[in-house]
Design a protein around this motif. Sequence first.
Motif, PDB file in Angstrom:
ATOM      1  N   ASP A 179      29.755  12.125  27.286  1.00  0.00           N
ATOM      2  CA  ASP A 179      30.748  11.441  26.460  1.00  0.00           C
ATOM      3  C   ASP A 179      30.745  12.024  25.057  1.00  0.00           C
ATOM      4  O   ASP A 179      29.762  11.891  24.321  1.00  0.00           O
ATOM      5  CB  ASP A 179      30.454   9.941  26.422  1.00  0.00           C
ATOM      6  CG  ASP A 179      30.686   9.280  27.767  1.00  0.00           C
ATOM      7  OD1 ASP A 179      31.743   8.657  27.942  1.00  0.00           O
ATOM      8  OD2 ASP A 179      29.819   9.415  28.656  1.00  0.00           O
ATOM      9  N   LEU A 180      31.845  12.686  24.702  1.00  0.00           N
ATOM     10  CA  LEU A 180      32.041  13.224  23.362  1.00  0.00           C
ATOM     11  C   LEU A 180      32.668  12.125  22.510  1.00  0.00           C
ATOM     12  O   LEU A 180      33.809  11.728  22.755  1.00  0.00           O
ATOM     13  CB  LEU A 180      32.987  14.427  23.408  1.00  0.00           C
ATOM     14  CG  LEU A 180      32.586  15.611  24.293  1.00  0.00           C
ATOM     15  CD1 LEU A 180      33.805  16.500  24.546  1.00  0.00           C
ATOM     16  CD2 LEU A 180      31.476  16.411  23.639  1.00  0.00           C
ATOM     17  N   VAL A 181      31.943  11.644  21.532  1.00  0.00           N
ATOM     18  CA  VAL A 181      32.434  10.510  20.735  1.00  0.00           C
ATOM     19  C   VAL A 181      32.402  10.913  19.267  1.00  0.00           C
ATOM     20  O   VAL A 181      31.351  11.279  18.736  1.00  0.00           O
ATOM     21  CB  VAL A 181      31.582   9.254  20.982  1.00  0.00           C
ATOM     22  CG1 VAL A 181      32.054   8.109  20.088  1.00  0.00           C
ATOM     23  CG2 VAL A 181      31.684   8.844  22.455  1.00  0.00           C
ATOM     24  N   PHE A 182      33.577  10.827  18.618  1.00  0.00           N
ATOM     25  CA  PHE A 182      33.708  11.329  17.257  1.00  0.00           C
ATOM     26  C   PHE A 182      34.059  10.215  16.277  1.00  0.00           C
ATOM     27  O   PHE A 182      34.817   9.302  16.591  1.00  0.00           O
ATOM     28  CB  PHE A 182      34.794  12.406  17.206  1.00  0.00           C
ATOM     29  CG  PHE A 182      34.464  13.607  18.040  1.00  0.00           C
ATOM     30  CD1 PHE A 182      33.334  14.358  17.766  1.00  0.00           C
ATOM     31  CD2 PHE A 182      35.272  13.976  19.106  1.00  0.00           C
ATOM     32  CE1 PHE A 182      33.020  15.478  18.528  1.00  0.00           C
ATOM     33  CE2 PHE A 182      34.960  15.092  19.881  1.00  0.00           C
ATOM     34  CZ  PHE A 182      33.831  15.841  19.589  1.00  0.00           C
ATOM     35  N   GLN A 183      33.468  10.310  15.081  1.00  0.00           N
ATOM     36  CA  GLN A 183      33.756   9.374  13.999  1.00  0.00           C
ATOM     37  C   GLN A 183      34.034  10.161  12.729  1.00  0.00           C
ATOM     38  O   GLN A 183      33.619  11.322  12.609  1.00  0.00           O
ATOM     39  CB  GLN A 183      32.579   8.423  13.787  1.00  0.00           C
ATOM     40  CG  GLN A 183      31.240   9.103  13.529  1.00  0.00           C
ATOM     41  CD  GLN A 183      30.109   8.112  13.372  1.00  0.00           C
ATOM     42  OE1 GLN A 183      30.114   7.317  12.434  1.00  0.00           O
ATOM     43  NE2 GLN A 183      29.158   8.143  14.280  1.00  0.00           N
ATOM     44  N   VAL A 184      34.733   9.537  11.787  1.00  0.00           N
ATOM     45  CA  VAL A 184      35.069  10.239  10.545  1.00  0.00           C
ATOM     46  C   VAL A 184      34.063   9.971   9.425  1.00  0.00           C
ATOM     47  O   VAL A 184      34.212  10.487   8.324  1.00  0.00           O
ATOM     48  CB  VAL A 184      36.480   9.860  10.039  1.00  0.00           C
ATOM     49  CG1 VAL A 184      37.545  10.373  10.995  1.00  0.00           C
ATOM     50  CG2 VAL A 184      36.600   8.360   9.836  1.00  0.00           C
ATOM     51  N   HIS A 185      33.053   9.189   9.686  1.00  0.00           N
ATOM     52  CA  HIS A 185      32.042   8.893   8.672  1.00  0.00           C
ATOM     53  C   HIS A 185      31.047  10.054   8.605  1.00  0.00           C
ATOM     54  O   HIS A 185      30.661  10.596   9.631  1.00  0.00           O
ATOM     55  CB  HIS A 185      31.314   7.600   9.022  1.00  0.00           C
ATOM     56  CG  HIS A 185      32.231   6.530   9.544  1.00  0.00           C
ATOM     57  ND1 HIS A 185      33.279   6.028   8.800  1.00  0.00           N
ATOM     58  CD2 HIS A 185      32.299   5.903  10.741  1.00  0.00           C
ATOM     59  CE1 HIS A 185      33.927   5.132   9.508  1.00  0.00           C
ATOM     60  NE2 HIS A 185      33.363   5.045  10.692  1.00  0.00           N
ATOM     61  N   SER A 186      30.684  10.531   7.437  1.00  0.00           N
ATOM     62  CA  SER A 186      30.856   9.870   6.155  1.00  0.00           C
ATOM     63  C   SER A 186      31.960  10.502   5.293  1.00  0.00           C
ATOM     64  O   SER A 186      31.956  10.374   4.073  1.00  0.00           O
ATOM     65  CB  SER A 186      29.549   9.942   5.381  1.00  0.00           C
ATOM     66  OG  SER A 186      28.512   9.251   6.042  1.00  0.00           O
ATOM     67  N   VAL A 187      32.923  11.153   5.927  1.00  0.00           N
ATOM     68  CA  VAL A 187      34.046  11.699   5.162  1.00  0.00           C
ATOM     69  C   VAL A 187      34.984  10.572   4.747  1.00  0.00           C
ATOM     70  O   VAL A 187      35.405  10.483   3.598  1.00  0.00           O
ATOM     71  CB  VAL A 187      34.797  12.766   5.983  1.00  0.00           C
ATOM     72  CG1 VAL A 187      36.031  13.254   5.238  1.00  0.00           C
ATOM     73  CG2 VAL A 187      33.864  13.941   6.297  1.00  0.00           C
ATOM     74  N   ASP A 188      35.343   9.700   5.703  1.00  0.00           N
ATOM     75  CA  ASP A 188      36.170   8.527   5.428  1.00  0.00           C
ATOM     76  C   ASP A 188      37.451   8.862   4.666  1.00  0.00           C
ATOM     77  O   ASP A 188      37.700   8.341   3.572  1.00  0.00           O
ATOM     78  CB  ASP A 188      35.356   7.472   4.667  1.00  0.00           C
ATOM     79  CG  ASP A 188      34.137   7.018   5.457  1.00  0.00           C
ATOM     80  OD1 ASP A 188      34.294   6.773   6.661  1.00  0.00           O
ATOM     81  OD2 ASP A 188      33.043   6.930   4.876  1.00  0.00           O
ATOM     82  N   PRO A 189      38.301   9.707   5.240  1.00  0.00           N
ATOM     83  CA  PRO A 189      39.565  10.030   4.588  1.00  0.00           C
ATOM     84  C   PRO A 189      40.549   8.869   4.698  1.00  0.00           C
ATOM     85  O   PRO A 189      40.293   7.897   5.428  1.00  0.00           O
ATOM     86  CB  PRO A 189      40.063  11.234   5.394  1.00  0.00           C
ATOM     87  CG  PRO A 189      39.492  11.009   6.755  1.00  0.00           C
ATOM     88  CD  PRO A 189      38.151  10.378   6.531  1.00  0.00           C
TER      89      PRO A 189
END
Length: 349
Positions: free
Chosen positions: A301-311
């Motif tokens: 399972d490839l699971v992506f988050q935007v943290h810690s960029v948080d645009p």
Amino acid sequence: MSTSALPKRLGFFSRILDQADAAERYRLVTEQIIHAEAQGFDSAWVAQHHFNGDEGGLPAPLVFLAGLASRTSRIRLGTGVITLPMENPVRVAEDTAVLDLMLGGRLEVGFGTGGTPQAFLPFGIESAERGPVYGKYLALVRDAWAGQELAGGNRLYPTAPHLAERVWQATFSVGGGERAGRDGDGLMLSRTQPRPDDAPDTELWDLQNPIIDAYFAALPKGRAPRILGSRSLFVADDRKEALRFADIGLRRSAERFAASGFTVRGDTTADLIKAFDVHVGTPDDVIASLSADTALARVTDLVFQVHSVDPPHAHILRSLELIAQKVAPALGWAPQPAASKGPQLAASA
């Protein structure tokens, strides 16, 4: 044992950290999850954090996911994670059983031992006790789901024995990987984790591959592996724009770390990207950096988050589109046909 023959599944993860008040955060992440479903993502996950809104903005993930029951139809929804030592395990069993019915069987249940030591105190527990409490509570949740007799001769209603097949355990340690494998559960690997004091430049995959090895070694024969690899990822059409948002978000995170007494090595944008294990840039940029991650190559399972960029929100939506259209297919993911009800993450477990 290998996962190379298994199809990759694609997930979106959020710690609910948009730069807004709580109500707006929940509204924006709801939109992001709905957009992820429209882009073909197989799952969406939300974290649980108590008290500190800068660390994570959601103390009640099951309540939040209930609000998505009527607004989504295919995407599987998961907790990443419920901090089980801070909960009443019977109530967790009840709430997850009801929520799974509301979601039509789309719930995935991730558990972990907890966060910062001071967060345990309002719940009447010391951080040092969390390991044994976690093991006791997890066993009680499983018993309750299965309809076994509880104290006072009580039994759970409704029962949910099937949820035992959808448990995921988060860990930073080889011992935790062994426990998840021995229990036949899914293994959740973090987007980043602390480096040894004597080896601060260790790559994330060099820390996580031994955890995966321990998981495989302990997994019962015939049990299909479920390994979730979470990674920080922000994709944009323009590299310069991606790096500008990365610099803003990562410096904000570095300031919080410094205020807590931790040191982040380096001061350039590149230094911060490395320190926080972030993949950022155009689709080609992030495909290249993610492809170097040997632990990510082993996950199901490839699971992506935007943290810690948080645009900003609009850029998160665009990043989800680029992930689904360009990045994830290059890493082994293929979207399900539009008519499909979506993959059953635990069906083969």
